[in-house]
Design a protein around this motif. Sequence first.
Motif, PDB file in Angstrom:
ATOM      1  N   GLY A  84       0.798  -1.208   0.000  1.00  0.00           N
ATOM      2  CA  GLY A  84       0.000   0.000   0.000  1.00  0.00           C
ATOM      3  C   GLY A  84       0.837   1.267   0.000  1.00  0.00           C
ATOM      4  O   GLY A  84       0.475   2.259  -0.642  1.00  0.00           O
ATOM      5  N   THR A  85       1.978   1.249   0.699  1.00  0.00           N
ATOM      6  CA  THR A  85       2.818   2.448   0.715  1.00  0.00           C
ATOM      7  C   THR A  85       3.310   2.794  -0.680  1.00  0.00           C
ATOM      8  O   THR A  85       3.392   3.976  -1.043  1.00  0.00           O
ATOM      9  N   ARG A  86       3.622   1.773  -1.483  1.00  0.00           N
ATOM     10  CA  ARG A  86       4.122   2.042  -2.830  1.00  0.00           C
ATOM     11  C   ARG A  86       3.013   2.607  -3.717  1.00  0.00           C
ATOM     12  O   ARG A  86       3.241   3.535  -4.500  1.00  0.00           O
ATOM     13  N   VAL A  87       1.820   2.048  -3.607  1.00  0.00           N
ATOM     14  CA  VAL A  87       0.682   2.572  -4.380  1.00  0.00           C
ATOM     15  C   VAL A  87       0.371   4.002  -3.936  1.00  0.00           C
ATOM     16  O   VAL A  87       0.132   4.891  -4.766  1.00  0.00           O
ATOM     17  N   PHE A  88       0.395   4.222  -2.639  1.00  0.00           N
ATOM     18  CA  PHE A  88       0.124   5.551  -2.068  1.00  0.00           C
ATOM     19  C   PHE A  88       1.155   6.564  -2.576  1.00  0.00           C
ATOM     20  O   PHE A  88       0.807   7.665  -3.023  1.00  0.00           O
ATOM     21  N   ALA A  89       2.441   6.180  -2.524  1.00  0.00           N
ATOM     22  CA  ALA A  89       3.501   7.086  -2.963  1.00  0.00           C
ATOM     23  C   ALA A  89       3.394   7.381  -4.450  1.00  0.00           C
ATOM     24  O   ALA A  89       3.606   8.516  -4.889  1.00  0.00           O
ATOM     25  N   LEU A  90       3.069   6.356  -5.250  1.00  0.00           N
ATOM     26  CA  LEU A  90       2.911   6.571  -6.688  1.00  0.00           C
ATOM     27  C   LEU A  90       1.792   7.566  -6.963  1.00  0.00           C
ATOM     28  O   LEU A  90       1.927   8.454  -7.819  1.00  0.00           O
ATOM     29  N   HIS A  91       0.689   7.446  -6.250  1.00  0.00           N
ATOM     30  CA  HIS A  91      -0.415   8.390  -6.414  1.00  0.00           C
ATOM     31  C   HIS A  91       0.033   9.819  -6.095  1.00  0.00           C
ATOM     32  O   HIS A  91      -0.272  10.757  -6.854  1.00  0.00           O
ATOM     33  N   MET A 100      10.125   6.840   1.276  1.00  0.00           N
ATOM     34  CA  MET A 100       9.872   6.278  -0.039  1.00  0.00           C
ATOM     35  C   MET A 100      10.924   6.784  -1.019  1.00  0.00           C
ATOM     36  O   MET A 100      11.325   7.953  -0.979  1.00  0.00           O
ATOM     37  N   SER A 101      11.356   5.906  -1.921  1.00  0.00           N
ATOM     38  CA  SER A 101      12.284   6.324  -2.975  1.00  0.00           C
ATOM     39  C   SER A 101      11.922   5.612  -4.275  1.00  0.00           C
ATOM     40  O   SER A 101      11.415   4.487  -4.268  1.00  0.00           O
ATOM     41  N   THR A 108      11.129  -3.536  -1.998  1.00  0.00           N
ATOM     42  CA  THR A 108      11.171  -2.942  -3.330  1.00  0.00           C
ATOM     43  C   THR A 108      10.278  -3.720  -4.287  1.00  0.00           C
ATOM     44  O   THR A 108      10.309  -4.955  -4.313  1.00  0.00           O
ATOM     45  N   GLY A 109       9.492  -2.988  -5.061  1.00  0.00           N
ATOM     46  CA  GLY A 109       8.629  -3.615  -6.041  1.00  0.00           C
ATOM     47  C   GLY A 109       7.877  -2.573  -6.839  1.00  0.00           C
ATOM     48  O   GLY A 109       8.012  -1.368  -6.617  1.00  0.00           O
ATOM     49  N   PRO A 110       7.057  -3.000  -7.794  1.00  0.00           N
ATOM     50  CA  PRO A 110       6.309  -2.078  -8.643  1.00  0.00           C
ATOM     51  C   PRO A 110       4.986  -1.658  -8.003  1.00  0.00           C
ATOM     52  O   PRO A 110       4.547  -2.226  -7.000  1.00  0.00           O
ATOM     53  N   ALA A 111       4.364  -0.680  -8.612  1.00  0.00           N
ATOM     54  CA  ALA A 111       3.007  -0.264  -8.252  1.00  0.00           C
ATOM     55  C   ALA A 111       2.359   0.336  -9.485  1.00  0.00           C
ATOM     56  O   ALA A 111       3.047   0.796 -10.409  1.00  0.00           O
ATOM     57  N   GLU A 112       1.038   0.340  -9.502  1.00  0.00           N
ATOM     58  CA  GLU A 112       0.318   0.846 -10.675  1.00  0.00           C
ATOM     59  C   GLU A 112      -1.036   1.395 -10.247  1.00  0.00           C
ATOM     60  O   GLU A 112      -1.719   0.798  -9.404  1.00  0.00           O
TER      61      GLU A 112
END
Length: 277
Positions: free
Chosen positions: A89-96, A120-121, A262-266
């Motif tokens: 969720g943090t990665r999706v949140f950061a991408l948004h 986040m990086s 580390t991983g992707p988000a979309e």
Amino acid sequence: MTFAWLKGHGTENDFVLLPDHDGSVHGDLDGGFVAALCDRRRGIGADGVLRVIRTSALSGIEPGIASAGEWFMDYRNADGSISEMCGNGTRVFALHLVQEGLADPSAPFVIGTRDGDKTMSFDGDQISVDMGVPQVRDVSKVSAAGNTWEAQDVRTGNPHAVAFVDRLDDVGPLLIEPGFDQVVYPDGVNIEFVVREGERHVAMRVHERGAGETRSCGTGACAVAVATAVADRADRPVTYRVDVPGGTLHVTWDADDHITLTGPAEIVARGTMDWTA
């Protein structure tokens, strides 16, 4: 009520995002509403909800909330309950935040969570989050499909019980919650079943408290990497590849004891909804 929403996922662990910057749209974010929104037949469908809210606004709704970051990830499980943390969720949140111009990906930035601040990086399509220092506790038991295994207790923002199995199919369909020690985990637990695929390479399935079996779990992948490193007596820093049904994550346990996921988000969809339920 009418509100904006987005849908996103990190290795197919999917979330509804609710932009509510000043907290005026969703207030205390009713658990029944969250559960209905996450329902895959009656709502949008998701493993959980990420409310995008300023830390200053949430602190006025929920006393005690604090963060050095401007933005707070107000995360709720699919059943409407509050969860401390969600790595995917943090990665999706950061991408948004980045896509909306609310954060700059050229340098690390902080978001607030109930498990503390997370840095986040971005590196191309890979997003990393410093998940902090894990806690490795005792061993308990978990059971599924008539089988019982020892499970390592690892805390990575959420409680986890990590069990190594011969085959992932041995745990059955995971349609019901596996058995676990309720004295060790009085508030429930995420349960990971793990097989070794090679050197520094494992695969897992997970049953998440409040959500059921999911396609991925970020804090769970971190717990699995930590449990595997402990079993391997691995020197740090060490990185494990963790395959989940929804893709691949990488977890590094650093010499300073921090773990990095580390991983992707979309982000896959957005819209405005008139909620009548």
